[in-house]
Design an enzyme around this catalytic site. Structure first.
Site, short mmCIF file in Angstrom:
data_model
loop_
_atom_site.label_atom_id
_atom_site.label_comp_id
_atom_site.label_asym_id
_atom_site.label_seq_id
_atom_site.Cartn_x
_atom_site.Cartn_y
_atom_site.Cartn_z
N GLY A 7 0.83 -1.20 0.00
CA GLY A 7 0.00 0.00 0.00
C GLY A 7 0.87 1.25 0.00
N ALA A 8 0.83 2.00 -1.10
CA ALA A 8 1.67 3.19 -1.24
C ALA A 8 0.89 4.47 -0.97
CB ALA A 8 2.30 3.24 -2.62
N GLY A 9 -0.17 4.35 -0.17
CA GLY A 9 -0.91 5.53 0.24
C GLY A 9 -0.15 6.30 1.31
N HIS A 10 -0.84 7.16 2.02
CA HIS A 10 -0.17 8.02 2.99
C HIS A 10 0.52 7.23 4.09
CE1 HIS A 10 -1.48 11.65 1.15
NE2 HIS A 10 -2.75 11.56 1.49
N ARG A 87 -14.63 2.43 11.89
CA ARG A 87 -13.69 1.46 11.33
C ARG A 87 -14.42 0.21 10.85
NH1 ARG A 87 -11.01 3.90 15.66
NH2 ARG A 87 -9.01 4.85 15.14
N VAL A 117 -1.92 -3.01 9.49
CA VAL A 117 -2.30 -1.63 9.81
C VAL A 117 -3.69 -1.32 9.26
CG1 VAL A 117 -1.65 0.81 9.55
CG2 VAL A 117 0.12 -0.92 9.82
N SER A 118 -4.14 -2.10 8.29
CA SER A 118 -5.44 -1.87 7.65
C SER A 118 -6.58 -1.97 8.67
CB SER A 118 -5.66 -2.89 6.54
OG SER A 118 -4.59 -2.90 5.62
N HIS A 174 -9.07 -1.70 18.43
CA HIS A 174 -8.71 -0.40 17.86
C HIS A 174 -9.98 0.26 17.32
CE1 HIS A 174 -6.23 2.69 16.19
NE2 HIS A 174 -6.48 2.36 14.94
#
EC number: 1.1.1.37
Length: 310
Positions: A7-10, A87, A117-118, A174
């Site tokens: 994942g190349a997002g933020h 979430r 982390v998703s 979370h």
């Protein structure tokens, strides 16, 4: 040491850059399904090396073959939250994404440590564990480190003291059912209850539970990424350097705290093999009840995914 970030997002890009800057790996692979995005971001990171004084090789790719033989895989792929979303609203969409990602990465890396982390975090960690078939010690989720960091930052701001002097634990899922454990929260060893009024503590606890949503509401189109990325990298540092850090992470509980076969935030010892120990600390009755209720929410959502994971 090879670390792959999916994942190349933020969150993913920020984490990849921090990993490179801290030289936690010889090679960092940034993967995304969007051609050009991971390659461009990876090249930009690599070109910052002469200024940041690091020699880590950073590569971007859309080919899972390039993730082969990774030691650690950080999964950040998925849809981000939008204002008004919980979430859990992301459940089915991100579960499908995480299932596909996990199936692919374990084809090419035989015994990696997977850090999830998703969101929704604990449930996605469960998905990663079921699909990867890795030992439970090698599949964990980044949640409590982030939630504890938020709680610590709010305390430091309220008391006008250094964040370095704040110790805090946030356990549980979370989400809105997380459990900030005030009895183990201190400032330079001084119990928080001696420095702050109870109503103020309760306000900070509530703000911690809503910390992610607060940022989502500001951003309008996106969610937090600096603190989540930093929290994930703290976990990676503990593993790479075998630090035996005691950190709150989403781990598979098997009887601890009266919780069975559920991924939930608990204090663990992190070292080179992943989760080396789950610590069962003494909780007050209301805290233990809240932790079990949090686990029940995670378990119910995981059960709803049974057909997807079959």
């Amino acid at each position: 040491m090879k670390i792959t970030v999916i994942g190349a997002g933020h969150v993913g890009a920020t984490a990849a850059h921090r990993i490179a800057e801290q030289q936690l790996a010889n090679t960092v692979v940034l993967f995304d399904i969007l051609e050009g995005i991971p390659q461009g971001k990876a090249l930009d990171m690599y070109e910052s090396g002469p200024v940041g004084l690091f020699d880590t090789k950073v590569y971007g790719t859309t080919d899972y073959n390039d993730t082969a033989d990774s030691d650690i895989i950080l999964i950040t792929a998925g849809m981000a939250r939008k204002p008004g979303m919980s979430r859990e609203d992301l459940l089915m969409k991100n579960a499908t994404i995480v299932k596909e990602v996990t199936d692919q990465v374990v084809r090419f890396s035989k015994n990696p440590i997977i850090i999830m982390v998703s969101n929704p975090l604990d449930i996605m960690t469960h998905v990663g564990y079921i699909r990867s078939k890795l030992p439970k010690e090698r599949v964990l989720g980044m949640a409590g480190v982030l939630d504890s960091a938020r709680f610590r930052s709010f305390i430091a701001e309220e008391l006008n003291v250094s964040m370095r002097d704040i110790n805090a634990f946030v356990l549980g899922g979370h989400g809105d059912s997380m459990v900030p454990v005030v009895k183990y929260t201190s400032v330079a060893g001084i119990p928080l209850t001696e420095l702050m009024a109870q109503d103020t503590i309760e306000q900070l606890v509530d703000r911690t539970r809503k910390g992610g949503a607060e940022i989502v509401n500001y951003l309008k189109n996106g969610s937090a990424y600096y603190a989540p990325a930093s929290s994930a990298v703290e976990m990676i540092d503990a593993i790479v350097n075998d630090r035996k850090r005691i950190l709150p992470c989403s781990a598979l509980l098997e009887g601890q705290y009266g919780i069975n076969n559920v991924y939930i935030g608990a204090p663990v010892k992190l070292g080179k093999n992943g989760i080396e120990q789950i610590l069962e600390i003494d909780l007050d009755a209301p805290e233990l009840d809240a932790l079990r209720k949090s686990a029940a929410i995670v378990e119910e959502n995981c059960n709803n995914l049974a057909s997807l994971l079959a």
